[in-house]
Design a protein around this motif. Structure first.
Motif, PDB file in Angstrom:
ATOM      1  N   ILE A 131       0.846  -1.191   0.000  1.00  0.00           N
ATOM      2  CA  ILE A 131       0.000   0.000   0.000  1.00  0.00           C
ATOM      3  C   ILE A 131       0.887   1.248   0.000  1.00  0.00           C
ATOM      4  CG2 ILE A 131      -0.197   0.007   2.541  1.00  0.00           C
ATOM      5  CD1 ILE A 131      -3.135   0.940   2.123  1.00  0.00           C
ATOM      6  N   MET A 132       0.542   2.199  -0.838  1.00  0.00           N
ATOM      7  CA  MET A 132       1.277   3.460  -0.955  1.00  0.00           C
ATOM      8  C   MET A 132       0.688   4.452   0.031  1.00  0.00           C
ATOM      9  SD  MET A 132       1.680   5.802  -4.391  1.00  0.00           S
ATOM     10  CE  MET A 132       2.510   7.394  -4.368  1.00  0.00           C
ATOM     11  N   VAL A 133       1.516   4.961   0.942  1.00  0.00           N
ATOM     12  CA  VAL A 133       1.021   5.833   2.011  1.00  0.00           C
ATOM     13  C   VAL A 133       1.854   7.109   2.121  1.00  0.00           C
ATOM     14  CG1 VAL A 133      -0.063   4.039   3.419  1.00  0.00           C
ATOM     15  CG2 VAL A 133       2.384   4.467   3.672  1.00  0.00           C
ATOM     16  N   VAL A 134       1.186   8.163   2.606  1.00  0.00           N
ATOM     17  CA  VAL A 134       1.844   9.441   2.871  1.00  0.00           C
ATOM     18  C   VAL A 134       1.376   9.946   4.235  1.00  0.00           C
ATOM     19  CG1 VAL A 134       2.076  10.081   0.433  1.00  0.00           C
ATOM     20  CG2 VAL A 134       0.015  10.742   1.700  1.00  0.00           C
ATOM     21  N   ASP A 195       9.416   7.256  10.575  1.00  0.00           N
ATOM     22  CA  ASP A 195       9.899   8.520  10.002  1.00  0.00           C
ATOM     23  C   ASP A 195       8.847   9.165   9.109  1.00  0.00           C
ATOM     24  OD1 ASP A 195      12.266   8.486  11.318  1.00  0.00           O
ATOM     25  OD2 ASP A 195      13.552   8.334   9.551  1.00  0.00           O
ATOM     26  N   LEU A 196       8.019   8.361   8.467  1.00  0.00           N
ATOM     27  CA  LEU A 196       6.930   8.918   7.660  1.00  0.00           C
ATOM     28  C   LEU A 196       5.925   9.618   8.565  1.00  0.00           C
ATOM     29  CD1 LEU A 196       5.687   9.237   4.855  1.00  0.00           C
ATOM     30  CD2 LEU A 196       4.541   7.038   5.187  1.00  0.00           C
ATOM     31  N   LEU A 197       5.642   9.017   9.708  1.00  0.00           N
ATOM     32  CA  LEU A 197       4.737   9.634  10.684  1.00  0.00           C
ATOM     33  C   LEU A 197       5.307  10.953  11.185  1.00  0.00           C
ATOM     34  CD1 LEU A 197       3.794   6.469  12.793  1.00  0.00           C
ATOM     35  CD2 LEU A 197       2.267   7.723  11.268  1.00  0.00           C
ATOM     36  N   GLY A 198       6.637  11.000  11.298  1.00  0.00           N
ATOM     37  CA  GLY A 198       7.287  12.205  11.810  1.00  0.00           C
ATOM     38  C   GLY A 198       7.586  13.242  10.742  1.00  0.00           C
ATOM     39  N   GLY A 199       7.296  12.899   9.489  1.00  0.00           N
ATOM     40  CA  GLY A 199       7.520  13.866   8.413  1.00  0.00           C
ATOM     41  C   GLY A 199       8.927  13.907   7.871  1.00  0.00           C
ATOM     42  N   GLN A 200       9.767  12.920   8.252  1.00  0.00           N
ATOM     43  CA  GLN A 200      11.144  12.911   7.754  1.00  0.00           C
ATOM     44  C   GLN A 200      11.250  12.426   6.305  1.00  0.00           C
ATOM     45  OE1 GLN A 200      10.674  11.779  11.182  1.00  0.00           O
ATOM     46  NE2 GLN A 200      11.257  13.897  11.629  1.00  0.00           N
ATOM     47  N   ILE A 201      10.283  11.627   5.845  1.00  0.00           N
ATOM     48  CA  ILE A 201      10.222  11.202   4.449  1.00  0.00           C
ATOM     49  C   ILE A 201       8.830  11.520   3.915  1.00  0.00           C
ATOM     50  CG2 ILE A 201      12.001   9.406   4.588  1.00  0.00           C
ATOM     51  CD1 ILE A 201       9.807   7.337   4.940  1.00  0.00           C
ATOM     52  N   ASP A 202       8.688  11.521   2.597  1.00  0.00           N
ATOM     53  CA  ASP A 202       7.427  11.965   1.992  1.00  0.00           C
ATOM     54  C   ASP A 202       6.455  10.839   1.664  1.00  0.00           C
ATOM     55  OD1 ASP A 202       8.030  14.866   1.736  1.00  0.00           O
ATOM     56  OD2 ASP A 202       9.654  14.122   0.455  1.00  0.00           O
ATOM     57  N   MET A 203       6.971   9.640   1.413  1.00  0.00           N
ATOM     58  CA  MET A 203       6.093   8.555   0.971  1.00  0.00           C
ATOM     59  C   MET A 203       6.783   7.224   1.158  1.00  0.00           C
ATOM     60  SD  MET A 203       5.700   6.234  -1.793  1.00  0.00           S
ATOM     61  CE  MET A 203       6.515   6.876  -3.253  1.00  0.00           C
ATOM     62  N   MET A 204       6.004   6.170   1.247  1.00  0.00           N
ATOM     63  CA  MET A 204       6.563   4.831   1.166  1.00  0.00           C
ATOM     64  C   MET A 204       5.498   3.874   0.658  1.00  0.00           C
ATOM     65  SD  MET A 204       6.964   3.255   5.026  1.00  0.00           S
ATOM     66  CE  MET A 204       7.722   1.760   4.361  1.00  0.00           C
ATOM     67  N   ILE A 205       5.947   2.772   0.078  1.00  0.00           N
ATOM     68  CA  ILE A 205       5.047   1.695  -0.333  1.00  0.00           C
ATOM     69  C   ILE A 205       5.423   0.508   0.535  1.00  0.00           C
ATOM     70  CG2 ILE A 205       4.276   0.224  -2.222  1.00  0.00           C
ATOM     71  CD1 ILE A 205       5.107   2.440  -4.163  1.00  0.00           C
ATOM     72  N   THR A 206       4.551   0.149   1.438  1.00  0.00           N
ATOM     73  CA  THR A 206       4.863  -0.878   2.429  1.00  0.00           C
ATOM     74  C   THR A 206       3.839  -2.005   2.389  1.00  0.00           C
ATOM     75  OG1 THR A 206       5.324  -1.261   4.794  1.00  0.00           O
ATOM     76  CG2 THR A 206       3.555   0.280   4.259  1.00  0.00           C
ATOM     77  N   ASP A 207       4.171  -3.106   3.031  1.00  0.00           N
ATOM     78  CA  ASP A 207       3.224  -4.220   3.114  1.00  0.00           C
ATOM     79  C   ASP A 207       1.985  -3.765   3.873  1.00  0.00           C
ATOM     80  OD1 ASP A 207       3.759  -5.098   6.172  1.00  0.00           O
ATOM     81  OD2 ASP A 207       5.663  -4.633   5.193  1.00  0.00           O
ATOM     82  N   THR A 208       0.850  -4.333   3.510  1.00  0.00           N
ATOM     83  CA  THR A 208      -0.411  -3.917   4.137  1.00  0.00           C
ATOM     84  C   THR A 208      -0.440  -4.218   5.630  1.00  0.00           C
ATOM     85  OG1 THR A 208      -1.375  -6.022   3.413  1.00  0.00           O
ATOM     86  CG2 THR A 208      -1.802  -4.094   2.045  1.00  0.00           C
ATOM     87  N   SER A 217      -6.122   3.994  11.562  1.00  0.00           N
ATOM     88  CA  SER A 217      -6.096   4.819  12.775  1.00  0.00           C
ATOM     89  C   SER A 217      -6.000   6.310  12.444  1.00  0.00           C
ATOM     90  CB  SER A 217      -4.908   4.424  13.654  1.00  0.00           C
ATOM     91  OG  SER A 217      -3.675   4.752  13.025  1.00  0.00           O
ATOM     92  N   GLY A 218      -5.875   6.628  11.151  1.00  0.00           N
ATOM     93  CA  GLY A 218      -5.806   8.026  10.734  1.00  0.00           C
ATOM     94  C   GLY A 218      -4.424   8.630  10.799  1.00  0.00           C
ATOM     95  N   LYS A 219      -3.423   7.826  11.105  1.00  0.00           N
ATOM     96  CA  LYS A 219      -2.055   8.352  11.220  1.00  0.00           C
ATOM     97  C   LYS A 219      -1.358   8.484   9.873  1.00  0.00           C
ATOM     98  CE  LYS A 219      -1.399   6.529  15.901  1.00  0.00           C
ATOM     99  NZ  LYS A 219      -0.610   5.610  16.769  1.00  0.00           N
TER     100      LYS A 219
END
Length: 325
Positions: A131-134, A195-208, A217-219
Motif C-alpha cells: 500500500i502506498m502511504v503518505v 519517520d513517515l509519521l514524523g515527516g522525515q520522508i514523503d512517501m513509502m510503499i509498504t506491506d499492508t 487509525s488516521g495516522k
C-alpha cells in the motif's frame, strides 16, 4: 564353536542399522527442544507477524516452545547469513521473503549467503500486496497529485523502504510514472513508517500488514494499493494502476527455509508442522487482518517458485536501471 569375528560383525551391523534409523526417529519425535524462527526484519514487520503466528501454531501442535529471534539489517542479509551458518538440525529456521531469496542477489554485487546453495526449502507461507502511504499533512490526496508534485520537484520528494519489496515498488513507480524520487533505506518497514509519521520522508510503499493499521487509525493516508485489484480490507483505496499508472503491479511472499544439510525427514516434519500452522487461529487472524493470501507448497515447489521469482525480480531491477551496490 564360537565365532568372535561373526559376533563383532553382528554388533557392527546392529550399530549401523541403529545409526540409519536415527534420523527417522529424530524426525518422528521432532522437536524435542525449543525451535528458533529467525526473522531478518524488525519486530512489528509483516514477516515478524507471520513468524509469530506460525510459531504459535507449531507450539499448539507439539507443546514445544518456538522462539522468534529478530535479526534485522543490511537488507535482511544479517538474519539470512545467521541461519545459513546455523547447525542443520531443524532447530533454527529462517522465516523470510523475496527480499533475501529473489531480490538481494540482483541488488548487491556480493552476498554473505547463497540464496540457493545455503538453504533447504521448507514451504511458502503466504503472498500479499502493498500500500502506498503518505503523511496526513501531505498535500497529495491521490497518486496523481503525488506524481505531479514529484514531476515539479525532481529528486526532492523522498520515499523510504525497509525491504526489497518496498524499495522495488518505489523504483518501479518512478520508472513507470517517469518521476525522480530520493530513496531512503531503513532496516525494516516499521522504522520507515516511524519517520513517515514524523515527516522525515514523503512517501513509502509498504506491506499492508504494516501500513494498513496506520491508515485505519488516521495516522497515515493511503493513496493506492499495488495489486491488480482493490484490497477487501480497504475497498475505497484504488489500485495504483487505476489511479494513473496503468500496468503497475508489485507484491511479495513469505517462505520458510532451514540450513542446507538439514536431514530430509526433519525438513519433511517441519513442512508438516508449518503447513498445519497456517490453519491455526493465530495464522487465520494474521491472513484476514492483513489481506495476505494463504500460500503453502512442497519444498520442491518452493525451490522452483524461488527460481522463477529470482528471474522476475532480476528483470524488474535491471529494467529500473538499479545498479548493484
Amino acid at each position: 564353536m564360537r565365532y568372535p569375528l561373526l559376533g563383532k560383525l553382528t554388533t557392527l551391523a546392529l550399530a549401523c542399522s541403529a545409526g540409519f534409523a536415527a534420523p527417522a526417529l529424530a524426525a518422528d519425535t521432532f522437536p524435542t527442544k525449543p525451535v528458533t524462527l529467525v526473522v531478518p526484519f524488525a519486530p512489528g514487520s509483516a514477516t515478524d507477524q507471520i513468524g509469530r503466528a506460525i510459531a504459535q501454531g507449531i507450539t499448539e501442535q507439539t507443546g514445544t516452545p518456538v522462539v522468534i529471534e529478530n535479526k534485522p539489517g543490511a537488507s535482511a542479509m544479517i538474519g539470512a547469513q545467521y541461519v545459513s551458518r546455523a547447525q542443520p538440525d531443524g532447530y533454527t529456521v529462517l522465516i523470510t521473503t523475496n527480499t533475501t531469496h529473489a531480490a538481494n542477489e540482483h541488488l548487491y554485487k556480493s552476498l554473505s549467503y547463497d540464496p540457493v546453495k545455503d538453504y533447504a526449502p521448507i514451504t511458502l507461507l503466504g503472498k500479499g500486496g502493498q500500500i502506498m502511504v503518505v503523511n496526513p499533512n501531505s498535500k497529495a490526496t491521490t497518486v496523481q497529485q503525488f506524481l505531479e508534485q514529484a514531476r515539479a520537484n525532481p529528486g526532492k520528494l523522498s520515499f523510504g523502504s525497509g525491504s526489497s519489496s518496498s524499495r522495488i515498488a518505489g523504483e518501479l513507480l518512478q520508472q513507470m510514472a517517469g518521476v525522480q524520487l530520493l530513496h531512503v533505506p531503513y532496516k525494516s518497514n516499521p522504522l520507515a513508517v516511524t519517520d513517515l509519521l514524523g515527516g522525515q520522508i514523503d512517501m513509502m510503499i509498504t506491506d499492508t500488514a504494516t501500513g494498513l493499521p496506520q491508515v485505519k487509525s488516521g495516522k497515515l493516508r493511503a493513496l493506492g494499493v499495488t495489486g491488480t485489484k482493490r484490497s477487501p480490507l480497504a475497498p475505497d483505496v484504488p489500485t495504483i494502476a487505476e489511479a494513473g499508472v496503468p500496468g503497475y503491479e508489485m507484491g511479495y511472499w513469505f517462505a520458510a527455509y532451514a540450513p542446507a544439510g538439514t536431514p530430509a525427514p526433519v525438513v519433511k516434519r517441519l513442512h508438516e508442522l508449518m503447513v498445519k500452522a497456517t490453519e491455526s487461529n493465530a495464522a487465520k487472524q494474521f491472513y484476514a487482518s492483513t489481506g495476505t493470501d494463504v500460500a503453502t507448497s512442497t519444498p520442491e515447489e518452493l525451490a522452483k517458485f524461488q527460481k522463477e521469482e529470482s528471474g522476475k525480480w532480476g528483470g524488474i531491477i535491471k529494467k529500473a536501471g538499479i545498479q548493484p551496490e
